[in-house]
Design a protein around this motif. Structure first.
Motif, mmCIF file in Angstrom:
data_model
loop_
_atom_site.group_PDB
_atom_site.id
_atom_site.type_symbol
_atom_site.label_atom_id
_atom_site.label_comp_id
_atom_site.label_asym_id
_atom_site.label_seq_id
_atom_site.Cartn_x
_atom_site.Cartn_y
_atom_site.Cartn_z
ATOM 1 N N GLU A 180 0.879 -1.281 -0.019
ATOM 2 C CA GLU A 180 -0.044 -0.038 -0.016
ATOM 3 C C GLU A 180 0.785 1.324 0.059
ATOM 4 O OE1 GLU A 180 -3.093 -0.133 3.339
ATOM 5 O OE2 GLU A 180 -4.168 1.701 2.319
ATOM 6 N N GLY A 181 0.669 2.018 -0.869
ATOM 7 C CA GLY A 181 1.471 3.529 -1.066
ATOM 8 C C GLY A 181 0.608 4.667 -0.476
ATOM 9 N N ALA B 158 11.457 1.039 -4.251
ATOM 10 C CA ALA B 158 11.301 -0.285 -4.989
ATOM 11 C C ALA B 158 11.644 -1.476 -4.303
ATOM 12 C CB ALA B 158 12.366 0.130 -6.077
ATOM 13 N N ALA B 159 12.887 -1.078 -3.389
ATOM 14 C CA ALA B 159 13.261 -2.122 -2.432
ATOM 15 C C ALA B 159 12.089 -2.746 -1.637
ATOM 16 C CB ALA B 159 14.385 -1.813 -1.465
ATOM 17 N N LEU C 281 9.865 -4.794 -3.889
ATOM 18 C CA LEU C 281 10.429 -6.075 -4.178
ATOM 19 C C LEU C 281 10.434 -7.073 -3.031
ATOM 20 C CD1 LEU C 281 12.052 -7.630 -6.423
ATOM 21 C CD2 LEU C 281 14.120 -6.780 -5.550
ATOM 22 N N SER C 282 10.470 -6.535 -1.892
ATOM 23 C CA SER C 282 10.517 -7.414 -0.438
ATOM 24 C C SER C 282 9.208 -8.015 -0.621
ATOM 25 C CB SER C 282 10.787 -6.591 0.602
ATOM 26 O OG SER C 282 9.982 -6.103 1.084
ATOM 27 N N ALA C 283 7.960 -7.371 -1.136
ATOM 28 C CA ALA C 283 6.731 -8.078 -0.896
ATOM 29 C C ALA C 283 6.465 -9.055 -2.218
ATOM 30 C CB ALA C 283 5.584 -6.737 -1.164
ATOM 31 N N ALA D 15 6.526 -0.005 -7.624
ATOM 32 C CA ALA D 15 6.708 0.802 -6.588
ATOM 33 C C ALA D 15 5.893 2.120 -6.782
ATOM 34 C CB ALA D 15 8.211 1.471 -6.072
ATOM 35 N N LEU D 16 6.150 2.631 -8.018
ATOM 36 C CA LEU D 16 5.491 4.092 -8.786
ATOM 37 C C LEU D 16 3.969 3.538 -8.786
ATOM 38 C CD1 LEU D 16 8.029 4.720 -11.527
ATOM 39 C CD2 LEU D 16 7.298 6.233 -9.491
ATOM 40 N N ALA D 17 3.569 2.329 -9.229
ATOM 41 C CA ALA D 17 2.292 1.969 -9.477
ATOM 42 C C ALA D 17 1.468 2.020 -8.122
ATOM 43 C CB ALA D 17 2.195 0.761 -10.089
#
Lengths: 267, 273
Positions: free
Chosen positions: B119-120, B125-126, B129-131, B211-213
């Motif tokens: 959730e943003g 990005a890191a 990626l961990s998700a 991440a951006l999305a």
């Protein structure tokens, strides 16, 4: 083209190297030009350079991607010669005036462990002849104005060769899947091209076999210790003064080239 | 809005009717110039609501316009996000569903399966990626309800980012140890190599695109859920997949994804089988 016309074309190209001024496409003045004329013109220039003390350090293969072959409307690659003065060290800065209108191509360079003589060289023999693989950047260049090249022009112009920068981490050819491994090209830190080794005729090793067989038909052997640039993995990217290019190859490493910031004289 | 007769409901209906009837149309923005980016997402949301209302299940998202060059052309700096439902799943070995699509094209993609909710805003990005629980190769069969794929940014957002169908590859790997910027794909059409690229073509790295999305979804009060599939965006230009054609996407570490366009029309006519 007769011998005189071929020799005139070769002189015009040699002069373009010296003056830094590109020339009109050869095909304009020689519409009857065929591929054999082009390779003959290339060879006249190489012999001229050898007579002046240059040495052959290897070969390059060009027009190896589907996109380039479509663009040039050909179904075959071409080859050019790599001379000793075309090799630049990775950490040196290249003055932009060294080239007329340089572009960058990332390639997986082969160094041969033993001679390869075609015709009849199989992919198996080509692979077995590779001592190791190096990451590399080819600096292609054209002595033809604005890169307005036909297939015959680029072949005559040493397959649009300019220079080579080799990385310094040798990797065994059996330790990397050259067909499926990725390459990313960066200009000043920005991604400007990506691709897989297979973009080069299906595999760079196929390109080496093609080169050995094509040269073999002309009585030329690829020598042990020589470098072969099998073809670009991405589309080429133009160089502007001050640029830094890096290419990273999966499983092989990376290589960087820097260009001096000053605009070349006369541009 | 008043002058054009268009609203969110009518746009959603127009797009879903094109999809159901297999016909294309001109850009909605030509008839409804006020359709902006945010309204277009409201249209997309309405189409998704109707898909779910008819029994489809939301199973993930696809990211679109993930190349910086394309974003620059379209005037955005984040990828598009669109919903994926189970009706878009294409089992391995099945032909491109020509009978359901208008003008399908194929794009190779790196696919994520999320291991936890994401959730943003504020996701790096890191962290994205961990998700990611697993990474797969995949191919998306994109389709557009617009004639010749000609559309503006709001048009394509409303059109669920040109979603069609998708297939995932044979290998699922944890993200650890995979360099997705260098994960390459080689695209073959009818046995000839036509293109190649790496994950770096997707926003520099597919996790950057994710991440951006996620951060843009956060802005709209939405999140991605554990177990969802994320198609991270086309790595190369799309290739056509007409009947009789075959497309193979060979990934460095993620195996090969094969798709075929179904029987060629003349074979289907004459075979009688």
């Amino acid at each position: 083209m007769d011998a005189e016309a071929r020799s005139r074309a070769a002189r015009a190209l040699l002069e373009a190297y010296e003056t830094g001024k590109p020339i009109d496409p050869l095909i304009d003045a020689n519409p009857e030009m065929v591929l054999e004329d082009s390779y003959a013109i290339q060879l006249i220039q190489i012999e001229h350079r050898l007579a002046a003390g240059a040495t052959i350090k290897g070969h390059k293969v060009g027009l190896t991607s589907a996109a380039m072959q479509r663009q040039m409307q050909v179904t075959q690659p071409d080859f050019g010669h790599l001379l000793d003065d075309m090799f630049h060290l990775e950490n040196s800065t290249i003055s932009a005036g060294t080239f007329l209108q340089p572009r960058i191509e990332p390639e997986v360079a082969f160094v041969l462990r033993r001679p390869l003589t075609g015709p009849g060289v199989t992919v198996a023999e080509a692979a077995a002849a590779i001592d190791f693989v190096l990451p590399s950047l080819e600096l292609i260049d054209s002595r033809i104005r604005d890169w307005k090249i036909s297939f015959f022009d680029t072949v005559a112009d040493n397959a649009s060769s300019g220079g080579v920068v080799l990385g310094s981490t040798p990797v065994g050819v059996q330790d990397v899947d050259l067909r499926r491994s990725g390459c990313v090209l960066y200009r000043n830190g920005e991604v400007v091209g990506t691709g897989a080794g297979g973009a080069v005729l299906g595999s760079p090793i196929t390109s080496l076999a093609w080169l050995a067989n094509t040269l073999g038909a002309r009585g030329v052997t690829l020598e042990a210790g020589h470098v072969v640039l099998p073809g670009s993995i991405t589309a080429s990217v133009p160089v502007t003064p001050g640029d830094t290019f890096s290419a990273t190859f999966a499983g092989i490493g990376s290589v960087t080239v820097r260009f001096a910031p000053d605009a070349p004289e006369g541009k | 809005m008043a002058g054009t007769g268009w609203d969110i409901d009518r746009a959603a209906t127009a797009l879903l009717e094109c999809e159901a009837g297999r016909y294309d149309r001109g850009p909605i923005t030509e008839e409804w110039p006020e359709l902006d980016y945010d309204t277009a997402y409201a249209v997309q949301d309405e189409t998704l609501r109707r898909r779910l209302a008819r029994g489809e299940k939301l199973i993930g998202v696809k990211l679109g316009l993930t190349s910086r060059a394309k974003q620059k052309r379209m005037g955005i700096d984040v990828p598009l996000v669109a919903g994926l439902t189970d009706a878009m799943l294409l089992p391995a070995g099945e032909p491109v569903p020509q009978g359901k699509l208008i003008h399908p094209r194929i794009e190779p993609e790196i696919v994520f399966i999320l291991g936890r909710d994401l959730e943003g805003p504020g996701v790096s990005a890191a962290q994205a990626l961990s998700a990611v629980d697993l990474v797969l190769g995949g191919a998306e069969v994109i389709d557009s309800r617009y004639r010749d794929f000609k559309f503006t940014l709001p048009d394509v957002v409303a059109d669920n980012a040109s979603s069609g169908a998708f297939v995932t590859g044979p290998v699922a790997l944890p993200a650890d140890g995979l360099d997705l910027a260098l994960e390459a794909v080689l695209v073959e059409v009818d046995g000839a190599i036509v293109d190649s690229a790496t994950g770096a073509a997707v926003q520099g790295h597919p996790a950057e695109a994710l991440a951006l999305a996620v951060n843009d979804l956060g802005r709209r009060g939405k999140k991605l859920e554990a177990g969802w599939i994320v198609l991270t965006g086309g790595m190369t230009d799309a290739v056509f997949a007409p009947p009789g054609s075959s497309v193979a996407c060979h990934f460095t570490n993620l195996g090969s994804v094969y798709l075929h366009g179904g029987p060629a029309a003349d074979a289907a006519d004459g075979a009688g089988a």
